[in-house]
Motif scaffolding. Sequence first.
Motif, PDB file in Angstrom:
ATOM      1  N   ALA A   1      -4.750  11.006 -32.091  1.00  0.00           N
ATOM      2  CA  ALA A   1      -5.402  10.792 -33.622  1.00  0.00           C
ATOM      3  C   ALA A   1      -5.974   9.554 -33.707  1.00  0.00           C
ATOM      4  O   ALA A   1      -6.934   9.364 -34.335  1.00  0.00           O
ATOM      5  CB  ALA A   1      -4.179  10.775 -34.379  1.00  0.00           C
ATOM      6  N   ARG A   2      -5.444   8.346 -33.094  1.00  0.00           N
ATOM      7  CA  ARG A   2      -6.137   7.012 -33.124  1.00  0.00           C
ATOM      8  C   ARG A   2      -7.435   7.132 -32.538  1.00  0.00           C
ATOM      9  O   ARG A   2      -8.675   6.639 -33.124  1.00  0.00           O
ATOM     10  CB  ARG A   2      -5.507   6.024 -32.389  1.00  0.00           C
ATOM     11  CG  ARG A   2      -5.967   4.737 -32.493  1.00  0.00           C
ATOM     12  CD  ARG A   2      -5.066   3.852 -31.627  1.00  0.00           C
ATOM     13  NE  ARG A   2      -5.979   2.461 -31.420  1.00  0.00           N
ATOM     14  CZ  ARG A   2      -5.501   1.484 -31.997  1.00  0.00           C
ATOM     15  NH1 ARG A   2      -4.569   1.413 -32.924  1.00  0.00           N
ATOM     16  NH2 ARG A   2      -6.049   0.216 -31.975  1.00  0.00           N
ATOM     17  N   PHE A   3      -7.679   7.829 -31.484  1.00  0.00           N
ATOM     18  CA  PHE A   3      -9.083   7.932 -30.736  1.00  0.00           C
ATOM     19  C   PHE A   3      -9.642   9.063 -31.579  1.00  0.00           C
ATOM     20  O   PHE A   3     -11.008   8.495 -31.644  1.00  0.00           O
ATOM     21  CB  PHE A   3      -8.622   8.634 -29.260  1.00  0.00           C
ATOM     22  CG  PHE A   3      -9.998   8.872 -28.683  1.00  0.00           C
ATOM     23  CD1 PHE A   3     -10.783   7.826 -28.007  1.00  0.00           C
ATOM     24  CD2 PHE A   3     -10.497  10.384 -28.666  1.00  0.00           C
ATOM     25  CE1 PHE A   3     -11.855   8.298 -27.277  1.00  0.00           C
ATOM     26  CE2 PHE A   3     -11.467  10.473 -27.572  1.00  0.00           C
ATOM     27  CZ  PHE A   3     -12.314   9.524 -27.254  1.00  0.00           C
ATOM     28  N   ALA A   4      -9.260  10.111 -32.056  1.00  0.00           N
ATOM     29  CA  ALA A   4     -10.145  10.929 -32.795  1.00  0.00           C
ATOM     30  C   ALA A   4     -10.713   9.902 -34.014  1.00  0.00           C
ATOM     31  O   ALA A   4     -12.071  10.381 -34.522  1.00  0.00           O
ATOM     32  CB  ALA A   4      -9.382  11.982 -33.594  1.00  0.00           C
ATOM     33  N   ALA A   5     -10.021   9.288 -34.791  1.00  0.00           N
ATOM     34  CA  ALA A   5     -10.621   8.461 -35.990  1.00  0.00           C
ATOM     35  C   ALA A   5     -11.442   7.454 -35.231  1.00  0.00           C
ATOM     36  O   ALA A   5     -12.508   7.068 -36.075  1.00  0.00           O
ATOM     37  CB  ALA A   5      -9.342   7.648 -36.667  1.00  0.00           C
ATOM     38  N   GLU A   6     -11.047   6.874 -34.207  1.00  0.00           N
ATOM     39  CA  GLU A   6     -12.246   5.640 -33.439  1.00  0.00           C
ATOM     40  C   GLU A   6     -13.586   6.296 -33.323  1.00  0.00           C
ATOM     41  O   GLU A   6     -14.669   5.688 -33.537  1.00  0.00           O
ATOM     42  CB  GLU A   6     -11.507   5.357 -32.327  1.00  0.00           C
ATOM     43  CG  GLU A   6     -12.427   4.060 -31.705  1.00  0.00           C
ATOM     44  CD  GLU A   6     -11.651   3.626 -30.483  1.00  0.00           C
ATOM     45  OE1 GLU A   6     -12.280   3.374 -29.354  1.00  0.00           O
ATOM     46  OE2 GLU A   6     -10.279   3.639 -30.557  1.00  0.00           O
ATOM     47  N   ILE A   7     -13.694   7.644 -32.987  1.00  0.00           N
ATOM     48  CA  ILE A   7     -14.956   8.195 -32.782  1.00  0.00           C
ATOM     49  C   ILE A   7     -15.523   8.996 -33.890  1.00  0.00           C
ATOM     50  O   ILE A   7     -16.554   9.567 -33.643  1.00  0.00           O
ATOM     51  CB  ILE A   7     -14.823   9.258 -31.700  1.00  0.00           C
ATOM     52  CG1 ILE A   7     -14.010  10.511 -31.852  1.00  0.00           C
ATOM     53  CG2 ILE A   7     -14.281   8.683 -30.176  1.00  0.00           C
ATOM     54  CD1 ILE A   7     -13.873  11.481 -30.841  1.00  0.00           C
ATOM     55  N   GLY A   8     -14.897   8.819 -35.120  1.00  0.00           N
ATOM     56  CA  GLY A   8     -15.402   9.449 -36.144  1.00  0.00           C
ATOM     57  C   GLY A   8     -15.330  11.031 -36.355  1.00  0.00           C
ATOM     58  O   GLY A   8     -16.147  11.639 -36.762  1.00  0.00           O
ATOM     59  N   ALA A   9     -14.404  11.528 -35.676  1.00  0.00           N
ATOM     60  CA  ALA A   9     -13.841  13.182 -35.673  1.00  0.00           C
ATOM     61  C   ALA A   9     -13.806  13.486 -37.199  1.00  0.00           C
ATOM     62  O   ALA A   9     -13.326  12.679 -37.818  1.00  0.00           O
ATOM     63  CB  ALA A   9     -12.981  13.361 -34.823  1.00  0.00           C
ATOM     64  N   GLU A  10     -14.142  14.709 -37.311  1.00  0.00           N
ATOM     65  CA  GLU A  10     -14.063  15.169 -38.829  1.00  0.00           C
ATOM     66  C   GLU A  10     -12.394  15.389 -39.081  1.00  0.00           C
ATOM     67  O   GLU A  10     -11.715  16.010 -38.375  1.00  0.00           O
ATOM     68  CB  GLU A  10     -14.734  16.606 -38.883  1.00  0.00           C
ATOM     69  CG  GLU A  10     -14.651  17.165 -40.060  1.00  0.00           C
ATOM     70  CD  GLU A  10     -15.170  18.664 -40.230  1.00  0.00           C
ATOM     71  OE1 GLU A  10     -14.863  19.266 -40.994  1.00  0.00           O
ATOM     72  OE2 GLU A  10     -16.011  19.205 -39.202  1.00  0.00           O
ATOM     73  N   GLN A  11     -11.995  14.802 -40.068  1.00  0.00           N
ATOM     74  CA  GLN A  11     -10.729  14.939 -40.489  1.00  0.00           C
ATOM     75  C   GLN A  11     -10.424  16.164 -41.456  1.00  0.00           C
ATOM     76  O   GLN A  11     -11.279  16.505 -42.146  1.00  0.00           O
ATOM     77  CB  GLN A  11     -10.402  13.679 -41.371  1.00  0.00           C
ATOM     78  CG  GLN A  11     -10.219  12.466 -40.609  1.00  0.00           C
ATOM     79  CD  GLN A  11     -10.042  11.121 -41.230  1.00  0.00           C
ATOM     80  OE1 GLN A  11      -9.384  11.262 -42.355  1.00  0.00           O
ATOM     81  NE2 GLN A  11     -10.332  10.054 -40.830  1.00  0.00           N
ATOM     82  N   ASP A  12      -9.157  16.734 -41.190  1.00  0.00           N
ATOM     83  CA  ASP A  12      -8.741  18.088 -41.897  1.00  0.00           C
ATOM     84  C   ASP A  12      -7.256  18.071 -41.749  1.00  0.00           C
ATOM     85  O   ASP A  12      -6.928  17.989 -40.330  1.00  0.00           O
ATOM     86  CB  ASP A  12      -9.376  19.123 -41.628  1.00  0.00           C
ATOM     87  CG  ASP A  12      -9.353  20.300 -42.661  1.00  0.00           C
ATOM     88  OD1 ASP A  12      -8.231  20.507 -43.300  1.00  0.00           O
ATOM     89  OD2 ASP A  12     -10.348  21.149 -42.847  1.00  0.00           O
TER      90      ASP A  12
END
Length: 307
Positions: A106-117
């Motif tokens: 989740a940290r990495f996903a946020a770091e790369i600007g992945a779409e949240q849902d």
Amino acid sequence: MILVTNNEGTKGAPITAQLLARGTSALDAVEAGVRGVESDPGVRTVGKGGWPNLIGEIELDAAIMDGDTLRTGSVGALKGFAHPISVARAVLERLPHEMLVGEGAARFAAEIGAEQDDNLLPDTMDPWKAWFSRELSPEEQDAFPGIALAEHCRAAIDPEKPMGTTVFLALDGRGSIAGGVSTAGWAFKYPGRLGDSPVIGAGMYADSAYGAAACTGAGEMAIRTSAARSAVLYMKMGMTIREALDEVVRDLARLKGGLVDRITLHAVSRTGEHRVLAVNAPKPWFYWLWDGEGAPRWTEAERAASR
């Protein structure tokens, strides 16, 4: 060129087929197709609208593999993001690692600007709420989620028993093979449970020199037999695609104890052959096939038994 995807791949199959027909790489086409399934709220076992775990949260798993380089990207127990397949692709491309799980994913996903849902929908939470009210004592409800969950996990009934996943296997016009898988996992699973999807070699494996394989169903069976990697290795040893999957079924038949249920094996070869084998399926099973012409077509799988 060829694309094989399971029945959950309905929304993604045309996307991948069209991209392959235009000359897009197998890796890009697979990611795009899987994203189409992750966005489909009608698929209860993948992405948006997936079934929650025992504490009412959706945890997503995904993996993608480049058959040319044997590089993989995998995420497990990812919460709060819409497209785990793209987070997995970013792991492949941006990190020296192959797999991230839980808070790190989740940290990495946020770091790369992945779409949240959060991926939660009312109609998929209703069965969980009914289970909560029916199965937990008033004392357990008051203490929830700080209660023992193991026995509740064993007693939970998956609202959609097939325990589905979506799998995409593609061979492009340049002879490159890629595989992608994505799942919300088993409904009402114990929090943190990983099935076979994010475990490279269990739920999916792709090697452009020989072929690719992927599994849906009871992921615990695929993990115990390294089913996807085994199928590709059997092809490497010189077996035909038919012989390779028959050998995997023999591996599955050796399992004793634990979860032994339905599992479906999907495979493509480097020469464009394919086979889909529904093991222990209680009824006819179907998948999507595109072989370079027209639109993907609904195709009945072969069936076999491992018990």
